[in-house]
Design an enzyme around this catalytic site. Sequence first.
Site, PDB file in Angstrom:
ATOM      1  N   LYS A  35      -1.821  -5.993  -8.403  1.00 47.36           N
ATOM      2  CA  LYS A  35      -1.133  -5.063  -7.293  1.00 47.36           C
ATOM      3  C   LYS A  35      -0.630  -5.909  -6.408  1.00 47.36           C
ATOM      4  O   LYS A  35       0.470  -5.711  -5.903  1.00 47.36           O
ATOM      5  CB  LYS A  35      -2.322  -4.014  -6.623  1.00 47.36           C
ATOM      6  CG  LYS A  35      -2.801  -3.071  -7.478  1.00 47.36           C
ATOM      7  CD  LYS A  35      -3.664  -2.251  -6.705  1.00 47.36           C
ATOM      8  CE  LYS A  35      -5.165  -2.793  -5.829  1.00 47.36           C
ATOM      9  NZ  LYS A  35      -6.078  -3.261  -6.972  1.00 47.36           N
ATOM     10  N   ARG A  82     -16.859  -3.884  -7.193  1.00 47.53           N
ATOM     11  CA  ARG A  82     -15.417  -3.394  -6.971  1.00 47.53           C
ATOM     12  C   ARG A  82     -14.891  -2.495  -7.904  1.00 47.53           C
ATOM     13  O   ARG A  82     -14.203  -1.532  -7.747  1.00 47.53           O
ATOM     14  CB  ARG A  82     -14.338  -4.627  -6.437  1.00 47.53           C
ATOM     15  CG  ARG A  82     -15.075  -5.176  -5.247  1.00 47.53           C
ATOM     16  CD  ARG A  82     -14.288  -6.448  -5.023  1.00 47.53           C
ATOM     17  NE  ARG A  82     -13.181  -6.828  -5.048  1.00 47.53           N
ATOM     18  CZ  ARG A  82     -12.139  -7.818  -5.363  1.00 47.53           C
ATOM     19  NH1 ARG A  82     -12.983  -8.775  -5.401  1.00 47.53           N
ATOM     20  NH2 ARG A  82     -10.969  -7.662  -5.203  1.00 47.53           N
ATOM     21  N   ARG A  94      -8.761 -16.210  -9.353  1.00 41.73           N
ATOM     22  CA  ARG A  94      -7.183 -16.510  -8.423  1.00 41.73           C
ATOM     23  C   ARG A  94      -7.677 -17.013  -7.260  1.00 41.73           C
ATOM     24  O   ARG A  94      -8.682 -17.188  -6.681  1.00 41.73           O
ATOM     25  CB  ARG A  94      -6.829 -14.967  -8.388  1.00 41.73           C
ATOM     26  CG  ARG A  94      -7.694 -14.271  -7.572  1.00 41.73           C
ATOM     27  CD  ARG A  94      -7.075 -12.670  -7.646  1.00 41.73           C
ATOM     28  NE  ARG A  94      -8.099 -11.645  -6.817  1.00 41.73           N
ATOM     29  CZ  ARG A  94      -7.375 -10.348  -6.742  1.00 41.73           C
ATOM     30  NH1 ARG A  94      -6.615  -9.837  -7.306  1.00 41.73           N
ATOM     31  NH2 ARG A  94      -8.415  -9.688  -5.947  1.00 41.73           N
ATOM     32  N   ARG A 113     -10.512 -15.849  -1.674  1.00 44.51           N
ATOM     33  CA  ARG A 113     -11.403 -14.798  -1.228  1.00 44.51           C
ATOM     34  C   ARG A 113     -12.803 -14.830  -1.321  1.00 44.51           C
ATOM     35  O   ARG A 113     -13.218 -15.114  -2.599  1.00 44.51           O
ATOM     36  CB  ARG A 113     -10.838 -13.487  -1.711  1.00 44.51           C
ATOM     37  CG  ARG A 113      -9.379 -13.071  -1.082  1.00 44.51           C
ATOM     38  CD  ARG A 113      -8.683 -11.798  -1.811  1.00 44.51           C
ATOM     39  NE  ARG A 113      -9.652 -10.866  -1.880  1.00 44.51           N
ATOM     40  CZ  ARG A 113      -9.215  -9.619  -2.185  1.00 44.51           C
ATOM     41  NH1 ARG A 113      -7.843  -9.271  -2.720  1.00 44.51           N
ATOM     42  NH2 ARG A 113     -10.034  -8.432  -2.607  1.00 44.51           N
ATOM     43  N   ARG A 128      -7.227   4.555  -1.275  1.00 43.33           N
ATOM     44  CA  ARG A 128      -8.441   4.247  -2.235  1.00 43.33           C
ATOM     45  C   ARG A 128      -9.400   5.405  -2.358  1.00 43.33           C
ATOM     46  O   ARG A 128     -10.319   5.554  -3.332  1.00 43.33           O
ATOM     47  CB  ARG A 128      -9.083   3.226  -1.741  1.00 43.33           C
ATOM     48  CG  ARG A 128      -8.609   1.887  -2.633  1.00 43.33           C
ATOM     49  CD  ARG A 128      -9.695   0.739  -1.929  1.00 43.33           C
ATOM     50  NE  ARG A 128      -9.688  -0.485  -2.715  1.00 43.33           N
ATOM     51  CZ  ARG A 128      -8.895  -1.540  -2.489  1.00 43.33           C
ATOM     52  NH1 ARG A 128      -7.973  -1.602  -1.604  1.00 43.33           N
ATOM     53  NH2 ARG A 128      -9.547  -2.739  -3.043  1.00 43.33           N
TER      54      ARG A 128
HETATM   55  P1  AMP Z   1      -8.202  -5.504  -1.660  1.00 44.04           P
HETATM   56  O1  AMP Z   1      -7.571  -6.816  -1.081  1.00 44.04           O
HETATM   57  O2  AMP Z   1      -7.235  -4.500  -1.713  1.00 44.04           O
HETATM   58  O3  AMP Z   1      -9.068  -5.988  -3.091  1.00 44.04           O
HETATM   59  O4  AMP Z   1      -9.286  -5.152  -0.919  1.00 44.04           O
HETATM   60  C1  AMP Z   1     -10.676  -6.023  -0.276  1.00 44.04           C
HETATM   61  C2  AMP Z   1     -11.656  -5.101   0.032  1.00 44.04           C
HETATM   62  O5  AMP Z   1     -11.275  -4.633   1.172  1.00 44.04           O
HETATM   63  C3  AMP Z   1     -12.007  -3.886  -0.547  1.00 44.04           C
HETATM   64  O6  AMP Z   1     -13.122  -4.343  -1.604  1.00 44.04           O
HETATM   65  C4  AMP Z   1     -12.666  -2.872   0.215  1.00 44.04           C
HETATM   66  O7  AMP Z   1     -13.747  -3.461   0.686  1.00 44.04           O
HETATM   67  C5  AMP Z   1     -11.837  -3.119   1.265  1.00 44.04           C
HETATM   68  N1  AMP Z   1     -10.523  -2.168   1.390  1.00 44.04           N
HETATM   69  C6  AMP Z   1      -9.197  -2.523   1.133  1.00 44.04           C
HETATM   70  N2  AMP Z   1      -8.339  -1.457   1.152  1.00 44.04           N
HETATM   71  C7  AMP Z   1      -9.372  -0.488   1.408  1.00 44.04           C
HETATM   72  C8  AMP Z   1      -9.137   0.988   1.453  1.00 44.04           C
HETATM   73  N3  AMP Z   1      -7.592   1.664   1.525  1.00 44.04           N
HETATM   74  N4  AMP Z   1     -10.278   1.749   1.430  1.00 44.04           N
HETATM   75  C9  AMP Z   1     -11.329   1.245   1.909  1.00 44.04           C
HETATM   76  N5  AMP Z   1     -11.891   0.071   1.585  1.00 44.04           N
HETATM   77  C10 AMP Z   1     -10.690  -0.776   1.411  1.00 44.04           C
END
Ligand code: AMP
Length: 222
Positions: free
Chosen positions: A17, A176, A131, A165, A92
């Site tokens: 993404k 996740r 990554r 990360r 989400r």
């Molecule tokens: P990402 O960078 O999109 O993989 O997000 C990393 C982490 O941030 C996720 O595993 C969640 O803990 C949190 N997170 C990101 N976006 C959301 C969202 N829209 N709703 C809830 N938690 C989020």
Amino acid sequence: MTKSAVLILLGPPGAGKGTQARMLEEKFGLVQLSTGDLLRAAVAAGTEAGLAAKAVMEAGQLVSDEIVLAILKDRLAEPDTAKGVILDGFPRTEVQAAALDDLLAAQGSAIDAAISLEVDDAAMVERVAGRYTCGNCGEGYHDSFKQPAVAGVCDKCGSTEFKRRADDNAETVGARLEAYHAQTAPLISYYEGKGVLSRVDAMGEINRVAGDLAAVVVKATT
Ligand code: AMP
């Protein structure tokens, strides 16, 4: 492309993404809006939202809708988003999806396309665990699939600082992926029901996936 295109990228961690959102941003002049990036910035800045989100993110679970919606609304209020946005990692949950519909409706806008990046779960652990990104410009790299042309130097900006990360490790990826299937995957039918869903095979080479995505975006926005 209309000025206020709203695109959503759906897919599990590792689907690409972020990488694809950055490519669409460059190609179409849109603004990538990643709630994960906004939350990581809040954690780094030590804000109230960041403090509340940190442990939840490290456990691979979803941050509360309340916190996420508050940071998203603030970001959407910034003027650059008038160029149109690619939402990466948001919504989400169904609560977030409904809140986004209301927010857009209040601005006389709506979602142009929700694109599901279709991948095999089994491959996602390797993708995520390998990554890393440029610490300066955020360009994404991978130990096996995409190294910089000159080792240790970012292709895009020349920086030699890279970062990984805290939640990109094999243990957290499992949690996740579970959160994705339990709470986010139902949004695929939500957007299918609204007639805005497209599916793109995201197991292939990055540029091929980008080409397929661009075709969907052009069709949805012209
Ligand atoms: P990402 O960078 O999109 O993989 O997000 C990393 C982490 O941030 C996720 O595993 C969640 O803990 C949190 N997170 C990101 N976006 C959301 C969202 N829209 N709703 C809830 N938690 C989020």
